[in-house]
Design an enzyme around this catalytic site. Structure first.
Site, PDB file in Angstrom:
ATOM      1  N   GLN A  71      25.450  37.047  46.119  1.00 47.12           N
ATOM      2  CA  GLN A  71      26.542  37.126  45.918  1.00 47.12           C
ATOM      3  C   GLN A  71      27.603  36.600  46.072  1.00 47.12           C
ATOM      4  OE1 GLN A  71      25.599  40.334  42.314  1.00 47.12           O
ATOM      5  NE2 GLN A  71      27.077  39.427  41.143  1.00 47.12           N
ATOM      6  N   HIS A  72      28.570  36.268  45.662  1.00 46.53           N
ATOM      7  CA  HIS A  72      29.790  35.349  45.709  1.00 46.53           C
ATOM      8  C   HIS A  72      30.235  34.053  46.602  1.00 46.53           C
ATOM      9  CE1 HIS A  72      30.407  39.558  43.561  1.00 46.53           C
ATOM     10  NE2 HIS A  72      29.951  40.653  45.372  1.00 46.53           N
ATOM     11  N   ASP A 238      21.030  39.102  43.216  1.00 47.94           N
ATOM     12  CA  ASP A 238      20.167  39.278  43.990  1.00 47.94           C
ATOM     13  C   ASP A 238      20.068  40.724  44.057  1.00 47.94           C
ATOM     14  OD1 ASP A 238      22.687  40.404  44.923  1.00 47.94           O
ATOM     15  OD2 ASP A 238      22.377  40.239  47.268  1.00 47.94           O
TER      16      ASP A 238
END
Length: 476
Positions: A71-72, A238
């Protein structure tokens, strides 16, 4: 025998599993490594994906595929579809000052008001890991690259887009074909998991303009097709994909014990934690995925085993030879500071020492209990946000210890299920791909160990003692 593929593009590597749609049986798999670092060019992910797919025997006979990803990560594209600069990953902390500034500005100079506003509107209070803070850093430090940025997406979005045949040089029209899901979008800091909408005002305060953003699709919608005709699912962040991989449902809390600890739950109510301890993410099914992190988990086991001159198996045996509560010995495991509670400068401490309880067995037990009690604080933070916990699903390297399993059931006072080791993120993506074909998630069998709590009246009594000592650490 219809087949589906699940992909896990994590920070360290890319893993591909090919599974039977009906039974979930593993047919074949592949893996390839990613480069180290907190800043990586996305082409490395694409190269690793091709290698992992090749190792897994290709996708020619696969009917659907889905990607779970880290992520991110900030992936910026220009009008032609070229990558503007290497992606800043979740673990790149250079944007920490930008996170603070976003909070202050959101509250018109009042940080507490800003945190409350952002928590209620986006579900998260900005920290350096979030995409929004990285875009703010880009605008401040690389204004030319910020101006070139025509679209912003996340690692799994970009890989799904590439898998569908788009990529560098495909032009501005292809940017409109970027797709994501709400679980990954909820980790950006400019999307509301509650309303399902992007927040352009929040985004404009980061990059300076509103770029093209991936369209958010539903849990079983397709985002395109591979060159061989396989349907591409929406994918997931995830943690949300791992939730699918262990078949977590409302009432389940997934606790991952690795280098650090993660506590997340499938919940039918959103989290809005102005303290920032709980991130109000979405899951991959239409529910919510509130999440808390701790910094100290298996490293505490490693350090204690080294001190006692034993291996990890022997550490667990020692722990189980001591009574519950370690005869009054309590370890507060804040060796590397802590995130839950937010004590970055804290250190660990050992309490209740006597001549009779200062033994290797009690110290081993105190280490295991301390880590599990710390994770119980993460669970308490989730429960304060409305999470109703009915079962613990224990995963990660530390979860395979019998001592950890037994102490977990005691600490949480809830049934504990430990799935057999597996590629939970890739498995979850494969399960989602099967759902794309059938319109519902398959009920694949998941084998593992079930542990019932010894104490049926709630959490273990020594958790109260632990929290008293931990509170002393917090007060300095």
């Amino acid at each position: 025998m219809p087949l589906v593929a699940g992909i896990d593009s994590s920070t360290q590597s890319c893993k591909v599993v090919i599974r039977d749609t009906a039974t979930g049986a593993l047919v074949r798999q592949g893996r390839a490594s990613h480069p180290d670092g907190t800043e990586v060019h996305p082409e490395h992910w694409w190269t690793a994906l091709q290698e992992a797919i090749s190792q897994a025997g290709g996708l020619d006979d696969v009917e659907a595929v889905s990607i779970g990803g880290q992520q991110h990560g900030m992936v910026c594209l220009d009008e032609s579809g070229d990558v503007v600069r290497p992606a800043l990953l979740w673990n790149d902390t250079r944007s920490a000052p930008d996170a603070d500034q976003l909070i202050i500005e959101a509250g018109d100079g009042d940080a507490a008001a800003g945190a409350s506003f952002l928590a209620s509107s986006t579900g998260t209070v900005p920290v350096a890991s979030l995409t929004a803070t990285k875009l703010r850093w880009l605008a401040r430090n690389e204004p030319a690259n910020a101006q070139r940025t025509a679209a912003v997406c996340l690692p799994h979005d970009w890989l799904s887009w590439r898998l569908a045949g788009h990529g560098p040089g495909t032009g501005p029209q292809s940017l409109e074909l970027l797709r994501t899901d709400r679980s990954d979008a909820s980790g950006t800091g400019y999307f509301s998991a509650i309303t399902g909408d992007y927040l352009p005002d929040v985004l404009k305060s980061t990059l300076g303009h509103v770029p093209v953003l991936p369209t958010v699709v539903g849990p079983f919608e397709t985002t395109g097709k591979t060159p061989t005709g396989a349907l591409i699912g929406p994918g997931a962040g995830d943690n949300a994909a791992a939730g699918l991989g262990v078949s977590a449902a409302v009432g389940d809390v997934v606790i991952s014990i690795g280098t650090s600890g993660t506590v997340f739950a499938v919940s039918d109510v959103p989290a809005r934690d102005a303290s920032g301890l709980v991130a109000g993410f979405a899951d991959a099914t239409g529910n919510f995925l509130p999440l808390a992190c701790t910094l100290n988990a298996t490293r505490i086991f490693d350090a204690t085993a080294a001190l006692l001159g034993v291996n990890l198996t022997e550490l667990g045996e020692l722990a189980l030879s001591a009574p519950e509560g370690a005869n009054g010995l309590t370890l507060v495991p804040y060796f590397e500071g802590e995130r839950t509670p937010n004590l970055p400068d804290a250190s660990g401490s050992l309490h209740g020492l006597t001549l009779s309880n200062y033994t290797p067995a009690n110290l081993a037990r105190a280490a295991v209990e301390g880590v599990l009690c710390s994770l119980a604080d993460g669970l308490a933070a989730l429960q304060a946000q409305g999470v109703a916990a009915q079962r613990i699903i224990l995963v990660g390297g530390g979860a395979q210890s019998e001592a950890v399993q037994q102490v977990a059931a005691s600490v949480f006072g809830l049934p504990v299920f430990v799935p057999n080791p597996g590629e939970y993120v890739a498995d979850g993506a494969a399960r989602q791909a099967a759902g794309v074909l059938t319109g519902q998630l398959p009920d694949w069998a998941l084998e593992g160990v079930e542990v019932s709590p010894l104490n049926s009246d709630g959490p273990a009594p020594f958790l109260t003692r632990y929290r008293r000592y931990a509170a002393g650490v917090a007060m300095g």
